[in-house]
Scaffold this motif. Sequence first.
Motif, PDB file in Angstrom:
ATOM      1  N   LEU A  75      25.991  27.676  49.791  1.00 22.79           N
ATOM      2  CA  LEU A  75      24.952  27.261  48.867  1.00 22.79           C
ATOM      3  C   LEU A  75      25.488  27.331  47.443  1.00 22.79           C
ATOM      4  N   VAL A  76      24.989  26.483  46.598  1.00 22.14           N
ATOM      5  CA  VAL A  76      25.376  26.516  45.198  1.00 22.14           C
ATOM      6  C   VAL A  76      24.179  26.949  44.369  1.00 22.14           C
ATOM      7  N   VAL A  77      24.453  27.364  43.160  1.00 22.86           N
ATOM      8  CA  VAL A  77      23.406  27.872  42.278  1.00 22.86           C
ATOM      9  C   VAL A  77      22.288  26.852  42.088  1.00 22.86           C
ATOM     10  N   ALA A  78      22.586  25.580  42.226  1.00 19.34           N
ATOM     11  CA  ALA A  78      21.579  24.540  42.023  1.00 19.34           C
ATOM     12  C   ALA A  78      20.382  24.682  42.964  1.00 19.34           C
ATOM     13  N   VAL A  79      20.529  25.369  44.092  1.00 18.42           N
ATOM     14  CA  VAL A  79      19.407  25.523  45.016  1.00 18.42           C
ATOM     15  C   VAL A  79      18.430  26.591  44.561  1.00 18.42           C
ATOM     16  N   LEU A  80      18.837  27.415  43.623  1.00 15.94           N
ATOM     17  CA  LEU A  80      17.959  28.478  43.140  1.00 15.94           C
ATOM     18  C   LEU A  80      16.876  27.909  42.230  1.00 15.94           C
ATOM     19  N   PRO A  81      15.714  28.562  42.189  1.00 20.86           N
ATOM     20  CA  PRO A  81      14.694  28.167  41.213  1.00 20.86           C
ATOM     21  C   PRO A  81      15.284  28.293  39.800  1.00 20.86           C
ATOM     22  N   ASP A  82      14.757  27.519  38.875  1.00 21.19           N
ATOM     23  CA  ASP A  82      15.309  27.452  37.521  1.00 21.19           C
ATOM     24  C   ASP A  82      15.558  28.816  36.891  1.00 21.19           C
ATOM     25  N   MET A  83      14.574  29.709  36.951  1.00 21.99           N
ATOM     26  CA  MET A  83      14.720  31.015  36.297  1.00 21.99           C
ATOM     27  C   MET A  83      15.861  31.815  36.935  1.00 21.99           C
ATOM     28  N   TYR A  84      15.951  31.789  38.240  1.00 23.96           N
ATOM     29  CA  TYR A  84      17.014  32.513  38.937  1.00 23.96           C
ATOM     30  C   TYR A  84      18.380  31.889  38.618  1.00 23.96           C
ATOM     31  N   ARG A  85      18.416  30.572  38.572  1.00 23.98           N
ATOM     32  CA  ARG A  85      19.664  29.880  38.247  1.00 23.98           C
ATOM     33  C   ARG A  85      20.129  30.261  36.834  1.00 23.98           C
ATOM     34  N   ASP A  86      19.180  30.296  35.892  1.00 28.05           N
ATOM     35  CA  ASP A  86      19.522  30.689  34.528  1.00 28.05           C
ATOM     36  C   ASP A  86      20.089  32.105  34.488  1.00 28.05           C
ATOM     37  N   ILE A  87      19.493  32.999  35.250  1.00 22.86           N
ATOM     38  CA  ILE A  87      19.955  34.389  35.288  1.00 22.86           C
ATOM     39  C   ILE A  87      21.376  34.458  35.833  1.00 22.86           C
ATOM     40  N   VAL A  88      21.626  33.780  36.944  1.00 17.44           N
ATOM     41  CA  VAL A  88      22.961  33.799  37.549  1.00 17.44           C
ATOM     42  C   VAL A  88      23.987  33.197  36.583  1.00 17.44           C
ATOM     43  N   GLU A  89      23.620  32.137  35.892  1.00 17.55           N
ATOM     44  CA  GLU A  89      24.541  31.506  34.949  1.00 17.55           C
ATOM     45  C   GLU A  89      24.883  32.451  33.793  1.00 17.55           C
TER      46      GLU A  89
END
Length: 155
Positions: A75-89
């Motif tokens: 899986l890539v970060v793109a599958v995460l909800p926006d807020m979670y993706r922002d946190i991981v980034e």
Amino acid sequence: MVSLTEELQAREAAARRRVEELQSEAAELAIRLEQAREDLSRLEITRETVTQVLAELSAAEAEPDIGSGDAPEGLVVAVLPDMYRDIVEVIADAPGPVQAKQIVPRIGLPTTTGKIEGTRGKLKRLVERGWLDEDTPGQFTLARQGPGRDRTNFQ
């Protein structure tokens, strides 16, 4: 004729009643505001959870023989909800472990206790799902193994 003292006492009593009425209204509004905030929080969490579940189901359908665990490998970060993706980034860009209070302003939230605690909860969920590690309490990094590994390409 009314004396000046009596007039002042009458006005003071009227002002006191108005203050008490306004305090009562403010207390009622504070209760309603807290209820509305709780409703909003539940809806945000529900939306994020549904988005995540749908993304995981979609990924599982695309690659049915992928490994086990909460988040399939690949899986890539793109599958995460926006807020979670922002946190991981934000964590991926950090030179070392990051605390919730450091992440909050970087994802565009006000640095209030509520936002910091909400972000800390999201960080803990990302740890549970294998995206992040928390070797020291409150210090978060990208996961060295598992779903969060090899996800530094955020395109």
